[in-house]
Scaffold this active site. Structure first.
Site, PDB file in Angstrom:
ATOM      1  N   ALA A 625       8.410  -0.930  -0.084  1.00 20.13           N
ATOM      2  CA  ALA A 625       7.410  -1.823   0.517  1.00 20.13           C
ATOM      3  C   ALA A 625       6.406  -1.016   1.336  1.00 20.13           C
ATOM      4  O   ALA A 625       5.192  -1.182   1.194  1.00 20.13           O
ATOM      5  CB  ALA A 625       8.104  -2.858   1.403  1.00 20.13           C
ATOM      6  N   TYR A 626       6.926  -0.109   2.165  1.00 18.03           N
ATOM      7  CA  TYR A 626       6.049   0.687   3.032  1.00 18.03           C
ATOM      8  C   TYR A 626       5.125   1.570   2.199  1.00 18.03           C
ATOM      9  O   TYR A 626       3.901   1.577   2.375  1.00 18.03           O
ATOM     10  CB  TYR A 626       6.911   1.533   3.973  1.00 18.03           C
ATOM     11  CG  TYR A 626       6.108   2.364   4.936  1.00 18.03           C
ATOM     12  CD1 TYR A 626       5.471   1.779   6.027  1.00 18.03           C
ATOM     13  CD2 TYR A 626       5.998   3.742   4.768  1.00 18.03           C
ATOM     14  CE1 TYR A 626       4.743   2.530   6.917  1.00 18.03           C
ATOM     15  CE2 TYR A 626       5.275   4.512   5.662  1.00 18.03           C
ATOM     16  CZ  TYR A 626       4.644   3.900   6.735  1.00 18.03           C
ATOM     17  OH  TYR A 626       3.924   4.647   7.618  1.00 18.03           O
ATOM     18  N   SER A 627       5.704   2.304   1.244  1.00 21.90           N
ATOM     19  CA  SER A 627       4.904   3.236   0.446  1.00 21.90           C
ATOM     20  C   SER A 627       3.864   2.493  -0.373  1.00 21.90           C
ATOM     21  O   SER A 627       2.695   2.902  -0.450  1.00 21.90           O
ATOM     22  CB  SER A 627       5.814   4.048  -0.483  1.00 21.90           C
ATOM     23  OG  SER A 627       6.739   4.795   0.285  1.00 21.90           O
ATOM     24  N   SER A 629       2.604  -0.475   0.235  1.00 21.91           N
ATOM     25  CA  SER A 629       1.583  -1.092   1.095  1.00 21.91           C
ATOM     26  C   SER A 629       0.585  -0.040   1.572  1.00 21.91           C
ATOM     27  O   SER A 629      -0.625  -0.297   1.636  1.00 21.91           O
ATOM     28  CB  SER A 629       2.241  -1.794   2.281  1.00 21.91           C
ATOM     29  OG  SER A 629       2.744  -0.854   3.218  1.00 21.91           O
TER      30      SER A 629
END
Ligand SMILES: [Zn+2]
Length: 729
Positions: A625-627, A629
């Site tokens: 999710a972080y990467s 986003s």
């Protein structure tokens, strides 16, 4: 006028001797803005000091240039040998530069500040304690056609009255002559028309009482003449006037006005709204253009305010007017001629003068109200203070029959007097981002806070927005905050960046407080859940919400949104996924969208810095999710760079890695991430080519650099700040 003398406090000071006594009295004069404002006025005391050979030396301690009476300390007084300074007045001529040199020669302390330019005048007065103020009430009486008679009517022969002469040696000479002609045992004051008043006595207490008594008499005289509402300049900002609301034209009107003023100044300028009912009433006067353009209440205001404010918004016309004023008056200084009786002043002003920037420092507009312009928020505030008192003086003088300020030749002589310009020069070179306005998201902590602090240290005025209410707890300073993030150049506003309305509010705050927006730093972000991609499906199958949603989420994430809500049918992991995108991508898109209509008027063109992540070029397992986003965010930045190049706005991305001193990281998460790379937490912290751990302050410093002129020709770039990654290099 309130007499602030306190015997208990006075006793503390007088124990320190002559210097303590005058320090206390000076502070009392400085404490009342209706007496002096921002460095105005001066004071002195006479006594004896002892030279290195043990001989007593008659000494004059006079306020040092650059000190403010309100905050002066004993070292703020320059000790002078009284007798030679007194004798300087016997000279037929002395240039101001030579006067400053002579005063320094007669100092008893080589490290003392430059004595006030009124030092000779203080030396000539026979009394031990001397106080000089620019009291509003005296300015209201004397800035009238019959100022001389009004003073005579009020004080009879108790006051020595001196016609206007520019401060410095000539004024000291003139005062000496008038003193000789008018003074007697009953003399209580010396009034300098269009300038201020001196009181004097054997003790500071008596001189101060006399100052308060004289000003009270002057105020009573105004009241008797029907002047109402005098002395309310510091009543405080009124809530009455509504600020431009989001979506209104006023926001862009102000941003355009600031751009025009900055262009006239040749540098970015802040433009600050002065919320004040009386200022609004003044701006609504039918005769505004007339009364506001007659000149300042006392000449030393001119270095802050220019010779008069701009009425309306026609900056080009104001600049033309200023140029014409400069051309009309600068000739006298160059050829030493004596048009209208004004010869050249000062030893070095024979050289041709360089015109100061012609930008207005005050805007009076029927619709927008009173705004002040300056390089720093503090400069704007000084101008605002001065003008609110000027409004008092003008209103009172108008009620007496008409405000009459000094002619432009006298004003010009003060504005271009080298000693006044030296006061400004002493402030030093402006910081690299002086006059610029920044909006920083996520500014309560971590990289956002570090970026806000770095931008503020570089001279920018900063509006910070954060979901954390601590952002707006104390606008005026908080000992826990970085020292740069307080005072009038900082404004914190609580808001959720996933709400476009909250960002519009922040942009409006930037316009009202500082006139526009030049820099946007999108730093708010969350890490989201640390989980393998396949867990998304498992999580969805297993549970319709709840416990697992907290896993991997940082405190900022919990504060960001209400969590489930509409997404109750989704998995907890799915909700957290959505939230990561909402904050990291949609929040940044909102930020850019809300900022654009104001930022496109930026005098510098506009600078956007997006906080990406090393995960964009080198993603990590378990951080889908972080990467993803941050990759989407980077793509957003690239599109913005394409779309906004035509507006002159640069958009660049910084990709930090391993900034562990932020709220994003807990020891638990570090351990978790370290394990996914099969590293210890210590190894994980320094797992870069240089083997260095990065701090949020390092990232803040790079962001401030990316907003500096060094990056003016760079847009769409992605700058790594990761200590070097063997997966990227
Ligand atoms: Zn003065």
């Amino acid at each position: 006028m309130l007499n602030r003398w306190d015997d208990g406090e006075a006793a503390q000071w007088t124990r320190l001797g002559d210097l303590g006594e005058i320090t206390y009295g000076s502070r009392l004069v400085g404490a009342d803005p209706a007496l002096v404002l921002h460095g105005g006025g001066n004071t002195s005391i006479k006594g004896h000091s002892t030279d290195p050979w043990g001989e007593p030396v008659p000494t004059l301690w006079v306020k040092g240039s650059g000190w403010d009476l309100a905050t002066i300390e004993p070292p703020g007084f320059a000790p002078l040998r009284l007798e030679p300074v007194r004798r300087l007045a016997e000279l037929a001529e002395l240039s101001d530069t030579e006067m400053v040199s002579q005063l320094r020669i007669h100092l008893l302390d080589a490290s003392a500040p430059n004595p006030s330019v009124e030092a000779i005048l203080h030396a000539l007065l026979p009394h031990r304690a001397v106080l000089h103020s620019h009291a509003d009430a005296v300015l209201a009486l004397t800035n009238t056609a019959e100022g001389d008679e009004r003073v005579r009517e009020l004080w009879g022969d108790r006051a020595v009255v001196v016609p206007y002469v520019m401060p410095g040696f000539d004024l000291a000479r003139r005062c000496a002559d008038e003193w000789q002609a008018q003074a007697h045992d009953g003399t209580e004051a010396m009034v300098l028309l269009n300038h201020g008043i001196f009181t004097f006595a054997e003790t500071t207490r008596q001189a101060y009482d006399s100052m308060i008594d004289r000003i009270s008499e002057a105020e009573q005289c105004l009241a008797d003449a029907g002047v109402t509402s005098f002395g309310e300049a510091d009543a405080g900002a009124a809530e009455g006037r509504s600020a431009p609301s989001p979506g209104s034209d006023a926001v862009e009107t102000v941003a355009e006005l600031r751009a025009a003023i900055s262009a006239a100044a040749g540098v970015p300028m802040l433009l600050r709204d002065v919320h004040d009912e009386r200022a609004d009433a003044f701006c609504a006067r039918d005769d505004l253009a007339s009364v506001a353009q007659r000149g300042p209440a006392t000449p030393d205001h001119i270095i802050r305010t220019k010779q008069f404010p701009m009425v309306g918004r026609d900056v080009a016309a104001f600049v033309d007017g200023y140029r014409a004023y400069f051309e009309r008056n600068s000739g006298r200084h160059i050829d030493g001629g004596s048009k209208s009786g004004h010869g050249s002043r000062g030893g070095t002003s024979q050289a041709s003068l360089t015109m100061l920037d012609p930008a207005p420092r005050l805007v009076l507009d029927r619709e927008l109200g009173l705004w002040t312009a300056g390089r720093r928020a503090a400069d704007c505030d000084i101008v605002a203070d001065i003008y609110l008192h000027t409004i008092d003086v003008i209103n009172a003088a108008e009620a007496l029959g008409g405000y009459v300020a000094l002619g432009e030749a006298d004003l010009f002589d003060v504005e271009y007097w080298e000693l006044e310009q030296a006061k400004l020069a002493r402030a030093g070179a402006p910081a690299v981002l002086a006059g610029q306005v920044a909006l920083v998201t996520g500014a309560a902590s971590g990289i956002g806070r570090a970026a806000a602090a770095a931008l503020a240290s570089a001279g920018a005025a900063v509006v910070g927005i954060d979901i954390d209410p601590v952002i707006s707890v104390d606008h005026d300073g908080d000992s826990d905050r970085p020292s740069a993030l307080h005072g009038s150049a900082w404004f914190g506003i609580e808001g959720d960046i996933t709400d476009l309305g909250a960002l519009s509010t922040a942009v409006v705050a930037a316009v009202n407080r500082f006139g526009g927006l030049d820099i946007v730093v999108a730093a708010a972000g969350i890490f989201g859940p640390s989980a393998p991609l396949a867990a998304l499906a498992e999580d969805h199958a297993n549970a319709p919400a709840c416990a697992s949603s907290a896993r991997g989420r940082r405190p900022d994430a919990d504060r960001s949104r209400s969590g489930t809500g509409d997404h109750h049918h989704e998995s907890a992991l799915g909700t957290a996924w959505q939230q990561t995108f909402d904050i990291n991508v949609v929040g940044a898109a909102n930020t850019l969208a809300a900022a654009h209509r104001v930022m496109r008027h930026s005098p510098t063109g506009g600078r956007v810095v997006i906080v990406g992540s090393k995960n964009v070029p080198a993603p990590g397992k378990g951080a889908a999710a972080y990467s993803a986003s941050k990759a989407a965010l980077t793509q957003l930045a690239r599109v913005a760079a394409l779309e906004w190049a035509a507006d002159g706005i640069t958009v660049n991305v910084v990709h930090p890695d391993g900034v562990f001193d932020t709220g994003l990281w807990s020891d638990e998460l570090i351990a978790e991430r370290a394990a996914s790379y099969e590293l210890t937490p210590e190894q994980y912290r320094r797992r870069n080519l240089l083997g260095r751990e990065l701090t949020s302050a390092d990232v803040g410093a790079l962001i401030a650099q990316m907003c500096s002129p060094a990056f003016a020709h760079t847009t769409g770039a992605q700058i790594p700040q990761d200590g070097g990654s063997d997966r990227v290099v």
